[in-house]
Design a protein around this motif. Structure first.
Motif, mmCIF file in Angstrom:
data_model
loop_
_atom_site.group_PDB
_atom_site.id
_atom_site.type_symbol
_atom_site.label_atom_id
_atom_site.label_comp_id
_atom_site.label_asym_id
_atom_site.label_seq_id
_atom_site.Cartn_x
_atom_site.Cartn_y
_atom_site.Cartn_z
ATOM 1 N N ALA A 98 48.589 20.500 63.421
ATOM 2 C CA ALA A 98 47.842 21.146 62.343
ATOM 3 C C ALA A 98 47.300 20.116 61.348
ATOM 4 N N GLY A 99 48.136 19.140 60.964
ATOM 5 C CA GLY A 99 47.699 18.124 60.022
ATOM 6 C C GLY A 99 46.584 17.258 60.595
ATOM 7 N N ALA A 100 46.710 16.889 61.879
ATOM 8 C CA ALA A 100 45.677 16.067 62.506
ATOM 9 C C ALA A 100 44.357 16.819 62.606
ATOM 10 N N VAL A 101 44.436 18.108 62.933
ATOM 11 C CA VAL A 101 43.214 18.903 63.046
ATOM 12 C C VAL A 101 42.553 19.051 61.683
ATOM 13 N N ASP A 102 43.338 19.154 60.621
ATOM 14 C CA ASP A 102 42.761 19.202 59.275
ATOM 15 C C ASP A 102 41.959 17.932 58.992
ATOM 16 N N GLU A 103 42.528 16.777 59.344
ATOM 17 C CA GLU A 103 41.841 15.498 59.119
ATOM 18 C C GLU A 103 40.583 15.397 59.978
ATOM 19 N N ILE A 104 40.710 15.799 61.251
ATOM 20 C CA ILE A 104 39.590 15.686 62.191
ATOM 21 C C ILE A 104 38.447 16.605 61.789
ATOM 22 N N SER A 105 38.773 17.847 61.456
ATOM 23 C CA SER A 105 37.731 18.796 61.079
ATOM 24 C C SER A 105 37.097 18.410 59.744
ATOM 25 N N GLY A 106 37.903 17.857 58.828
ATOM 26 C CA GLY A 106 37.353 17.408 57.564
ATOM 27 C C GLY A 106 36.367 16.261 57.756
ATOM 28 N N ALA A 107 36.723 15.322 58.634
ATOM 29 C CA ALA A 107 35.818 14.203 58.916
ATOM 30 C C ALA A 107 34.535 14.696 59.572
#
Length: 402
Positions: free
Chosen positions: A156-165
């Motif tokens: 979940a945390g990685a997807v937040d970073e990826i989608s934000g980028a």
């Protein structure tokens, strides 16, 4: 009216005389590069133009865990494709397909693949065994790696970073008459059966692939000079008939019409791809991957697609993966329960930008050893240009090296 039956010829055919009068049968042979390229192109057409109606395969112990489990229970090791239980080339990145031509393409492609399969037994045979005595030209042994296990922990945390980028990405907007340009480095599995009857895993040498597409998807060009089936100057992807764009036949203009909400996106993907591929979850994951691989995706849509993918059962986070350019990163991944191949979308550890894709065999299957890297891609450039075969500043206009 009663018809009189035709009488059959009573005198026997003189086969010796016929053999003397007719020319000797030829010995058709295609080079392995030509055969692999032909199969890759035609089988990809068939996969994209027809639905796979096979029943869903039940999960096995080598697959990645679902979001309800703590970690990936795969024994680890053994990309791409698709495009050999399901052929290696079937997962290979390919341009959007044209629904308007489907009835013709399916029939022609199927017939040509059958013809190519018949020639394959002749090419490179020795002593009438029908098996190749050497691997395909230009192929190299497939790398075998120890795969890092995936887990839903940290997903979940990685997807937040990826989608934000992805949402913050500054991508050029194509104008009238312009083309979207994507350059990649790619390599896919090559099937080869040795003289002893055992399968060997070889891959294409990593090579460049360039695609130009108009925003409406009606015009385009492909350059992949490594492939003998593609002329060195490339081949047209023009679609004079146009056609309705779908998730499996998208264009940039079509992508701009899609919802960016993850829930709505995922529902649309499941609804429109039902009955395709190796089960609804795997097909949804593959569809998102296809949209990301060789497209310029509007930033907000890309962010929504990553968040949607994280909701698919079986999707995990992999701590380390390597793309075709040798770049390491974290990956969002899922294992296809049917053939044991895990597809990994790779992202830069610092910027979380998309780097490329890798597919690794997670269990022995169809003669492919666990740990075998079945395919790799690396996106090296995305841009907007004014014409096909024009490259962004700095890349020049000369054909890329093979």
């Amino acid at each position: 009216m009663i018809r009189t039956p035709r009488r059959r010829r009573e005198e026997p055919l003189d086969h010796a005389e016929l053999a003397r009068l007719l020319p000797a049968p030829g010995d058709p042979e295609l080079s392995s590069d030509r055969l692999n390229g032909l199969e890759e192109h035609l089988m990809t057409e068939i996969r994209n133009l027809t639905s796979d109606t096979a029943p869903d395969a039940s999960p096995h112990t080598a697959s990645d865990t679902s979001p309800h489990t703590a970690s990936d229970t795969s024994p680890g090791a053994s990309t791409g494709a698709p495009p050999v239980g399901a052929p290696a080339w079937s997962r290979a990145p390919r341009p959007a397909r044209r629904p308007g031509r489907r009835p013709v393409l399916v029939g022609v492609a199927a017939a040509l693949v059958l013809a190519a399969a018949g020639v394959a037994g002749l090419a490179g045979s020795s002593g009438g065994s029908g098996r190749a005595v050497a691997p395909p030209t230009g192929a190299v042994p497939a790398p075998v790696v120890q795969v890092v296990r995936g887990s839903t922990a940290g997903l979940a945390g990685a997807v937040d970073e990826i989608s934000g980028a992805a949402a913050r990405a500054e991508l050029p907007e194509p104008g009238p008459g312009q083309f979207l340009y994507v350059r990649s480095e790619v390599s896919w599995l090559v099937s080869w059966e040795g003289a002893d009857g055992k399968n060997r895993s070889y891959v294409d040498e990593i090579h460049p692939r360039e695609v130009w597409m108009s925003p409406d998807g009606d015009k385009g060009w492909l350059m992949e000079p490594y492939k003998e089936a593609v002329d060195r100057d490339g081949i047209t992807l023009d679609d004079p008939e146009g056609g309705v764009r779908t998730l499996n036949s998208p264009s940039y203009d079509y992508l701009r019409t899609l919802p960016t909400d993850p829930g709505l996106l995922l529902k649309k993907i499941y609804d429109e791809t039902g009955g395709m591929g190796n089960g609804p979850d795997q097909q949804a994951f593959s569809t998102i991957g296809d949209l990301l691989r060789e497209q310029v995706v509007p930033p907000k849509l890309a962010a929504g697609l990553y968040r949607a993918a994280a909701r698919i059962p079986g999707v995990v986070l992999v701590d380390d993966s390597v793309d075709a350019a040798g770049r390491h990163g974290v990956a969002i991944a899922r294992t296809d329960e049917a053939d044991g191949a895990r597809t990994e979308w790779i992202f830069d550890r610092e910027t979380y930008t998309y780097l490329g894709e890798r597919t690794v065999q997670m269990r022995d299957a169809e003669g492919i050893e666990a740990g075998t890297v079945r395919g790799r891609t690396a996106v090296t450039d995305r841009a907007v240009v004014d014409a096909v075969k024009q490259r962004p500043a700095g890349l020049g206009d000369a054909p890329p090296s093979a």
